[in-house]
Design a protein around this motif. Structure first.
Motif, mmCIF file in Angstrom:
data_model
loop_
_atom_site.group_PDB
_atom_site.id
_atom_site.type_symbol
_atom_site.label_atom_id
_atom_site.label_comp_id
_atom_site.label_asym_id
_atom_site.label_seq_id
_atom_site.Cartn_x
_atom_site.Cartn_y
_atom_site.Cartn_z
ATOM 1 N N LEU A 14 0.829 -1.204 0.000
ATOM 2 C CA LEU A 14 0.000 0.000 0.000
ATOM 3 C C LEU A 14 0.864 1.255 0.000
ATOM 4 O O LEU A 14 0.604 2.200 -0.749
ATOM 5 N N ILE A 15 1.906 1.269 0.809
ATOM 6 C CA ILE A 15 2.821 2.419 0.854
ATOM 7 C C ILE A 15 3.540 2.593 -0.479
ATOM 8 O O ILE A 15 3.680 3.708 -0.983
ATOM 9 N N VAL A 16 3.978 1.473 -1.063
ATOM 10 C CA VAL A 16 4.684 1.536 -2.345
ATOM 11 C C VAL A 16 3.773 2.097 -3.436
ATOM 12 O O VAL A 16 4.213 2.859 -4.292
ATOM 13 N N ALA A 17 2.490 1.745 -3.406
ATOM 14 C CA ALA A 17 1.572 2.178 -4.454
ATOM 15 C C ALA A 17 0.979 3.560 -4.223
ATOM 16 O O ALA A 17 0.566 4.212 -5.181
ATOM 17 N N TYR A 43 -1.422 6.832 -15.100
ATOM 18 C CA TYR A 43 -0.568 6.305 -14.049
ATOM 19 C C TYR A 43 -1.152 6.596 -12.665
ATOM 20 O O TYR A 43 -1.059 5.771 -11.762
ATOM 21 N N THR A 44 -1.769 7.757 -12.506
ATOM 22 C CA THR A 44 -2.405 8.091 -11.234
ATOM 23 C C THR A 44 -3.515 7.108 -10.910
ATOM 24 O O THR A 44 -3.607 6.607 -9.787
ATOM 25 N N SER A 45 -4.357 6.818 -11.909
ATOM 26 C CA SER A 45 -5.472 5.905 -11.660
ATOM 27 C C SER A 45 -4.983 4.479 -11.408
ATOM 28 O O SER A 45 -5.537 3.777 -10.553
ATOM 29 N N LEU A 46 -3.944 4.036 -12.100
ATOM 30 C CA LEU A 46 -3.435 2.683 -11.882
ATOM 31 C C LEU A 46 -2.758 2.540 -10.519
ATOM 32 O O LEU A 46 -2.974 1.544 -9.815
ATOM 33 N N PHE A 47 -1.945 3.512 -10.141
ATOM 34 C CA PHE A 47 -1.327 3.466 -8.814
ATOM 35 C C PHE A 47 -2.396 3.581 -7.720
ATOM 36 O O PHE A 47 -2.330 2.898 -6.701
ATOM 37 N N ALA A 51 -3.327 0.796 -4.847
ATOM 38 C CA ALA A 51 -3.345 1.114 -3.420
ATOM 39 C C ALA A 51 -4.700 0.774 -2.804
ATOM 40 O O ALA A 51 -4.771 0.238 -1.691
ATOM 41 N N LEU A 52 -5.779 1.048 -3.529
ATOM 42 C CA LEU A 52 -7.116 0.737 -3.029
ATOM 43 C C LEU A 52 -7.318 -0.765 -2.875
ATOM 44 O O LEU A 52 -7.878 -1.231 -1.881
ATOM 45 N N LEU A 81 0.635 -2.055 -15.295
ATOM 46 C CA LEU A 81 1.340 -0.795 -15.040
ATOM 47 C C LEU A 81 2.795 -0.880 -15.507
ATOM 48 O O LEU A 81 3.315 0.054 -16.132
ATOM 49 N N ILE A 82 3.443 -2.004 -15.232
ATOM 50 C CA ILE A 82 4.818 -2.205 -15.714
ATOM 51 C C ILE A 82 4.852 -2.182 -17.236
ATOM 52 O O ILE A 82 5.729 -1.565 -17.845
#
Length: 136
Positions: A14-17, A43-47, A51-52, A81-82
């Motif tokens: 969660l912290i990483v994302a 990228y914002t929506s994928l990260f 996290a969600l 994402l990658i």
């Protein structure tokens, strides 16, 4: 049971994302401008989705099978994402706009590692519960 080891792994994921993309850039342009994950909506929506999913998985500790499936979906999302990050870095020709790749491109890999460790711990817990049920 939020004190289990898989909850710790999921919290790290969660912290990483969610937090680390704020501090680590994805790449640096030729004009020496750092591009972060939150500068691009995709990228914002994928990260954010990653996290969600990690947060949902942390609090679904009572249903281990559901937690396992959510982690698998999160891993697939991180692989997507990658793929997008690699596609973006490889399709730009030479020094067109990307001057230097940043450490932020490796964040999904770290997230996948911690999700895999969490799934391994969930599987271990599930096997332990099944073995105890077998003894009864």
């Amino acid at each position: 049971m939020l004190q289990r080891i898989q909850s710790v792994y999921l919290f790290i994921s969660l912290i990483v994302a969610s937090v680390l993309p704020l501090f680590f850039n994805l790449w640096i342009t030729t004009t020496k401008k750092a591009v972060f994950a939150f500068d691009n909506l995709v990228y914002t929506s994928l990260f954010g989705t990653s996290a969600l999913l990690a947060l949902i998985s942390i609090f679904s500790y009572k249903n281990r099978q559901n937690q396992f499936v959510i982690n698998r979906l999160n891993m697939i999302l991180n692989f997507i994402l990658i793929g997008l990050l690699v596609y973006h870095s490889l399709t730009l020709s030479g020094e067109a706009t990307v001057s230097e790749k940043g450490i932020g491109m490796f964040l999904p890999i770290f997230s996948i590692v911690f999700l895999a460790l969490a799934n391994k711990a969930i599987k271990k817990d599930e096997d332990l519960v099944k073995s105890v049920d077998r003894i009864r």
